[in-house]
Design an enzyme around this catalytic site. Structure first.
Site, PDB file in Angstrom:
ATOM      1  N   GLU A 150      11.178  20.050 -23.689  1.00 37.59           N
ATOM      2  CA  GLU A 150      10.431  20.310 -22.447  1.00 37.59           C
ATOM      3  C   GLU A 150      10.984  21.555 -21.742  1.00 37.59           C
ATOM      4  O   GLU A 150      10.251  22.283 -21.083  1.00 37.59           O
ATOM      5  CB  GLU A 150      10.502  19.090 -21.512  1.00 37.59           C
ATOM      6  N   LYS A 161       3.607  11.968 -10.648  1.00 40.90           N
ATOM      7  CA  LYS A 161       2.805  11.176 -11.591  1.00 40.90           C
ATOM      8  C   LYS A 161       3.578   9.900 -11.872  1.00 40.90           C
ATOM      9  O   LYS A 161       4.717   9.960 -12.360  1.00 40.90           O
ATOM     10  CB  LYS A 161       2.587  11.937 -12.896  1.00 40.90           C
ATOM     11  N   HIS A 188       0.800  14.321 -28.928  1.00 40.09           N
ATOM     12  CA  HIS A 188       0.240  12.966 -28.757  1.00 40.09           C
ATOM     13  C   HIS A 188      -0.388  12.476 -30.051  1.00 40.09           C
ATOM     14  O   HIS A 188      -0.275  11.295 -30.398  1.00 40.09           O
ATOM     15  CB  HIS A 188      -0.779  12.947 -27.615  1.00 40.09           C
ATOM     16  N   HIS A 242       1.343  19.367 -25.999  1.00 43.09           N
ATOM     17  CA  HIS A 242       1.205  17.912 -25.905  1.00 43.09           C
ATOM     18  C   HIS A 242      -0.018  17.358 -26.638  1.00 43.09           C
ATOM     19  O   HIS A 242      -0.022  16.191 -27.022  1.00 43.09           O
ATOM     20  CB  HIS A 242       1.204  17.466 -24.439  1.00 43.09           C
ATOM     21  N   HIS A 250       9.536  11.411 -27.692  1.00 41.79           N
ATOM     22  CA  HIS A 250       8.448  12.239 -27.171  1.00 41.79           C
ATOM     23  C   HIS A 250       8.784  13.731 -27.302  1.00 41.79           C
ATOM     24  O   HIS A 250       7.965  14.528 -27.777  1.00 41.79           O
ATOM     25  CB  HIS A 250       8.189  11.858 -25.708  1.00 41.79           C
ATOM     26  N   ARG A 254       0.823  -1.240   0.000  1.00 40.79           N
ATOM     27  CA  ARG A 254       0.000   0.000   0.000  1.00 40.79           C
ATOM     28  C   ARG A 254       0.839   1.264   0.000  1.00 40.79           C
ATOM     29  O   ARG A 254       0.390   2.337   0.377  1.00 40.79           O
ATOM     30  CB  ARG A 254      -0.968   0.024   1.188  1.00 40.79           C
ATOM     31  N   ARG A 262      -1.817  22.831 -13.216  1.00 40.30           N
ATOM     32  CA  ARG A 262      -0.836  21.835 -13.657  1.00 40.30           C
ATOM     33  C   ARG A 262      -1.037  21.462 -15.124  1.00 40.30           C
ATOM     34  O   ARG A 262      -0.088  21.046 -15.803  1.00 40.30           O
ATOM     35  CB  ARG A 262      -0.913  20.584 -12.757  1.00 40.30           C
ATOM     36  N   ASN A 312       1.047  20.787 -20.071  1.00 41.58           N
ATOM     37  CA  ASN A 312       0.759  20.016 -21.290  1.00 41.58           C
ATOM     38  C   ASN A 312       0.835  20.874 -22.546  1.00 41.58           C
ATOM     39  O   ASN A 312       0.394  20.451 -23.617  1.00 41.58           O
ATOM     40  CB  ASN A 312      -0.632  19.371 -21.186  1.00 41.58           C
ATOM     41  N   GLU A 335      -3.656  18.051 -10.716  1.00 37.71           N
ATOM     42  CA  GLU A 335      -4.045  18.590 -12.027  1.00 37.71           C
ATOM     43  C   GLU A 335      -5.529  18.901 -12.132  1.00 37.71           C
ATOM     44  O   GLU A 335      -6.218  18.480 -13.061  1.00 37.71           O
ATOM     45  CB  GLU A 335      -3.610  17.633 -13.149  1.00 37.71           C
ATOM     46  N   LYS A 337       8.320  23.770 -11.967  1.00 33.84           N
ATOM     47  CA  LYS A 337       7.447  22.606 -11.806  1.00 33.84           C
ATOM     48  C   LYS A 337       7.049  22.436 -10.341  1.00 33.84           C
ATOM     49  O   LYS A 337       5.910  22.112 -10.028  1.00 33.84           O
ATOM     50  CB  LYS A 337       8.121  21.344 -12.346  1.00 33.84           C
TER      51      LYS A 337
HETATM   52  P1  NAD Z   1      13.737   6.723 -21.108  1.00 31.82           P
HETATM   53  O1  NAD Z   1      13.613   6.526 -19.667  1.00 31.82           O
HETATM   54  O2  NAD Z   1      13.261   5.657 -22.010  1.00 31.82           O
HETATM   55  O3  NAD Z   1      15.255   7.055 -21.459  1.00 31.82           O
HETATM   56  C1  NAD Z   1      15.605   7.277 -22.802  1.00 31.82           C
HETATM   57  C2  NAD Z   1      16.768   6.365 -23.240  1.00 31.82           C
HETATM   58  O4  NAD Z   1      17.965   6.855 -22.656  1.00 31.82           O
HETATM   59  C3  NAD Z   1      16.631   4.917 -22.796  1.00 31.82           C
HETATM   60  O5  NAD Z   1      17.140   4.095 -23.795  1.00 31.82           O
HETATM   61  C4  NAD Z   1      17.534   4.850 -21.565  1.00 31.82           C
HETATM   62  O6  NAD Z   1      18.054   3.550 -21.354  1.00 31.82           O
HETATM   63  C5  NAD Z   1      18.618   5.810 -21.931  1.00 31.82           C
HETATM   64  N1  NAD Z   1      19.284   6.469 -20.831  1.00 31.82           N
HETATM   65  C6  NAD Z   1      18.723   7.059 -19.763  1.00 31.82           C
HETATM   66  N2  NAD Z   1      19.643   7.705 -19.043  1.00 31.82           N
HETATM   67  C7  NAD Z   1      20.828   7.486 -19.646  1.00 31.82           C
HETATM   68  C8  NAD Z   1      22.149   7.920 -19.395  1.00 31.82           C
HETATM   69  N3  NAD Z   1      22.429   8.755 -18.396  1.00 31.82           N
HETATM   70  N4  NAD Z   1      23.124   7.478 -20.197  1.00 31.82           N
HETATM   71  C9  NAD Z   1      22.839   6.677 -21.262  1.00 31.82           C
HETATM   72  N5  NAD Z   1      21.609   6.277 -21.581  1.00 31.82           N
HETATM   73  C10 NAD Z   1      20.609   6.689 -20.793  1.00 31.82           C
HETATM   74  O7  NAD Z   1      12.977   8.060 -21.600  1.00 31.82           O
HETATM   75  P2  NAD Z   1      12.764   9.510 -20.996  1.00 31.82           P
HETATM   76  O8  NAD Z   1      12.719  10.393 -22.171  1.00 31.82           O
HETATM   77  O9  NAD Z   1      13.657   9.818 -19.871  1.00 31.82           O
HETATM   78  O10 NAD Z   1      11.312   9.388 -20.372  1.00 31.82           O
HETATM   79  C11 NAD Z   1      10.188   9.110 -21.169  1.00 31.82           C
HETATM   80  C12 NAD Z   1       9.102   8.555 -20.283  1.00 31.82           C
HETATM   81  O11 NAD Z   1       8.775   9.525 -19.287  1.00 31.82           O
HETATM   82  C13 NAD Z   1       7.818   8.234 -21.007  1.00 31.82           C
HETATM   83  O12 NAD Z   1       7.367   6.967 -20.613  1.00 31.82           O
HETATM   84  C14 NAD Z   1       6.859   9.296 -20.537  1.00 31.82           C
HETATM   85  O13 NAD Z   1       5.513   8.846 -20.504  1.00 31.82           O
HETATM   86  C15 NAD Z   1       7.373   9.583 -19.162  1.00 31.82           C
HETATM   87  N6  NAD Z   1       7.039  10.910 -18.635  1.00 31.82           N
HETATM   88  C16 NAD Z   1       6.516  10.979 -17.395  1.00 31.82           C
HETATM   89  C17 NAD Z   1       6.219  12.205 -16.843  1.00 31.82           C
HETATM   90  C18 NAD Z   1       5.692  12.275 -15.451  1.00 31.82           C
HETATM   91  O14 NAD Z   1       5.325  13.371 -15.003  1.00 31.82           O
HETATM   92  N7  NAD Z   1       5.688  11.181 -14.724  1.00 31.82           N
HETATM   93  C19 NAD Z   1       6.455  13.385 -17.565  1.00 31.82           C
HETATM   94  C20 NAD Z   1       7.012  13.286 -18.844  1.00 31.82           C
HETATM   95  C21 NAD Z   1       7.300  12.038 -19.378  1.00 31.82           C
HETATM   96  N1  GLY Z   2       4.541  16.303 -17.258  1.00 32.76           N
HETATM   97  C1  GLY Z   2       3.292  16.828 -16.845  1.00 32.76           C
HETATM   98  C2  GLY Z   2       3.048  16.800 -15.372  1.00 32.76           C
HETATM   99  O1  GLY Z   2       3.864  16.359 -14.594  1.00 32.76           O
HETATM  100  O2  GLY Z   2       2.022  17.222 -14.949  1.00 32.76           O
END
Ligand code: NAD
Ligand code: GLY
Length: 371
Positions: free
Chosen positions: A190, A148, A257, A253, A270, A126, A246, A250, A242, A232
């Site tokens: 971003e 999130k 998307h 976005h 992305h 939990r 918040r 987006n 949100e 942020k």
């Molecule tokens: P990711 O985590 O897939 O990383 C991108 C690539 O870089 C991967 O291949 C990873 O292995 C590699 N990598 C990461 N750090 C590295 C480093 N220091 N050295 C070498 N390689 C490295 O992608 P991302 O762009 O970080 O995140 C995308 C994800 O984040 C999506 O799933 C998206 O939905 C999510 N997201 C979440 C939020 C939120 O608020 N929670 C906001 C924006 C995006």
């Molecule tokens: N990336 C959008 C949020 O965290 O709300």
């Protein structure tokens, strides 16, 4: 409110959420510094990361924190790891290693690892604490802050999840030195978003500093991460779930998307799709008479200076956009809610875009290959 403080070269911000408040520590040479881990270092720790990140960053961290090999789980890199199948495997691992309720789960990686680990931490027993150690620019400026968490479903991205704030965020700019350049640039989209939606001074700073940022100037990267996390943190403190402000995060976005869905998440990272979406959102704002033409040109120039795209994929039609946007989470009462710019540095959410205005924008972007 968010206060920024500096201790021994480490910059610290605070996300103010009452009992769930937490610090964001930003700097370089951080992850192997015991003082940075003080909130959790005497707790049982488990660590989740992916193979790419493990290659360069796991060893020093595990040595510093004294984490046993069986308390580390390494998953396949990429979006496919954000699945219920992987959640289930992580829960098995936590149970098999007798992870107690007072343990903290460390997410060492990009947004994929942060979202996955955060969700697992939200539901295991939990809810246990977790620590975000973001290693991509996108994760440092966005996904590691705000709570999130979640995974994907066959019917769409991020459809299963929970709000679960981390206990601590450690953003070490050194980790970005191994990040592929394309991933770094995608994170810049971003960063530009923050300047556009809330901080014209920062936008102007980015205009003057983009070449140095792309050259991985450590000081400037730290400045950028601090500035974006500061914005942020304020937005999350004011609207954690949100229900209002918040949603401004987006910006760009809704278009992004649609582009990602249309191209099966295969063609663009992305942030690359967000870059196109930012330009389209700015253009729509200009067409509505809000954003000055000169500022639209500045947005275009900054995105291009970051070596990011501004053009929609060839062959994508206005009908394609409308079809994909109709499924967007931001559709309310049948109308698409857009995040647009009242002016550069001031965003708003609006459902007041007339169908003809949207159609005009889409026709302009889909018809030409020039931005
Ligand atoms: P990711 O985590 O897939 O990383 C991108 C690539 O870089 C991967 O291949 C990873 O292995 C590699 N990598 C990461 N750090 C590295 C480093 N220091 N050295 C070498 N390689 C490295 O992608 P991302 O762009 O970080 O995140 C995308 C994800 O984040 C999506 O799933 C998206 O939905 C999510 N997201 C979440 C939020 C939120 O608020 N929670 C906001 C924006 C995006
Ligand atoms: N990336 C959008 C949020 O965290 O709300």
């Amino acid at each position: 409110m968010t206060a920024s403080t500096r201790r021994h070269g480490t910059r610290q911000l605070q996300v103010e959420l009452g009992a769930r408040s937490y610090p964001i520590r930003i700097g370089n040479d951080l992850i192997a510094d015991a003082a940075v881990w003080r909130e959790v270092c005497d707790r049982p720790l488990r660590l989740l990361c992916d193979e790419n990140v493990a290659r360069d960053w796991l060893k020093p961290l595990v040595a510093r924190l004294g984490i046993a090999p069986e308390h580390v789980r390494i998953v396949t890199p990429g979006e496919a790891s954000k699945s219920m199948h992987q959640v289930s495997a992580c829960l098995d691992w936590l149970l098999e290693t007798h992870t107690p309720r007072d343990a903290a789960l460390v997410a060492l990686g990009g947004g994929v690892i942060g979202d996955l680990a955060g969700f697992v931490a939200a539901i295991y027993l939990r809810g246990i604490d977790f620590v975000q150690v973001p290693t991509t620019l996108l994760a440092q400026v966005d996904s590691s802050v705000g709570g999130k968490t979640g995974v994907n479903h066959a019917r769409g991205k991020n459809l299963i999840g929970a709000f679960h704030q981390p206990r601590l965020v450690i953003a070490d700019s050194d980790t970005l030195s191994t990040l592929p350049a394309r991933e770094f640039r995608a994170g810049i989209a971003e960063v530009i978003k923050y300047g556009m939606l809330g901080d014209t001074e920062f936008f102007a700073w980015l205009e003057g500093n983009m070449p140095r940022l792309l050259a991985l100037d450590a000081q400037r990267i730290t400045d950028v991460v601090e500035r974006c996390c500061g914005m942020k943190a304020q937005i999350v403190a004011a609207d954690e779930r949100e229900s209002g402000r918040r949603a401004l995060l987006n910006l760009g976005h809704t278009f992004a998307h649609a582009i990602e869905t249309h191209t099966d998440y295969a063609r663009y990272l992305h942030g690359e799709a967000v870059a196109i979406g930012l330009y389209m959102a700015a253009d729509l704002s200009q067409r509505l008479g809000w954003l000055a033409q000169a500022d639209l040109q500045r947005v275009h120039a900054l995105i291009r200076a970051a070596e990011l795209p501004t053009e929609v994929p060839e062959g994508m039609t206005p009908e394609d956009f409308l079809r994909h946007m109709a499924h967007d989470k931001k559709v309310a009462a049948g109308r698409i809610r857009f995040v647009l710019l009242r002016r550069l540095g001031e965003a708003l959410v609006t459902a007041e875009v007339a169908p003809e205005q949207l159609d005009e924008l889409l026709q302009a972007h889909c018809a030409t290959d020039a931005a």
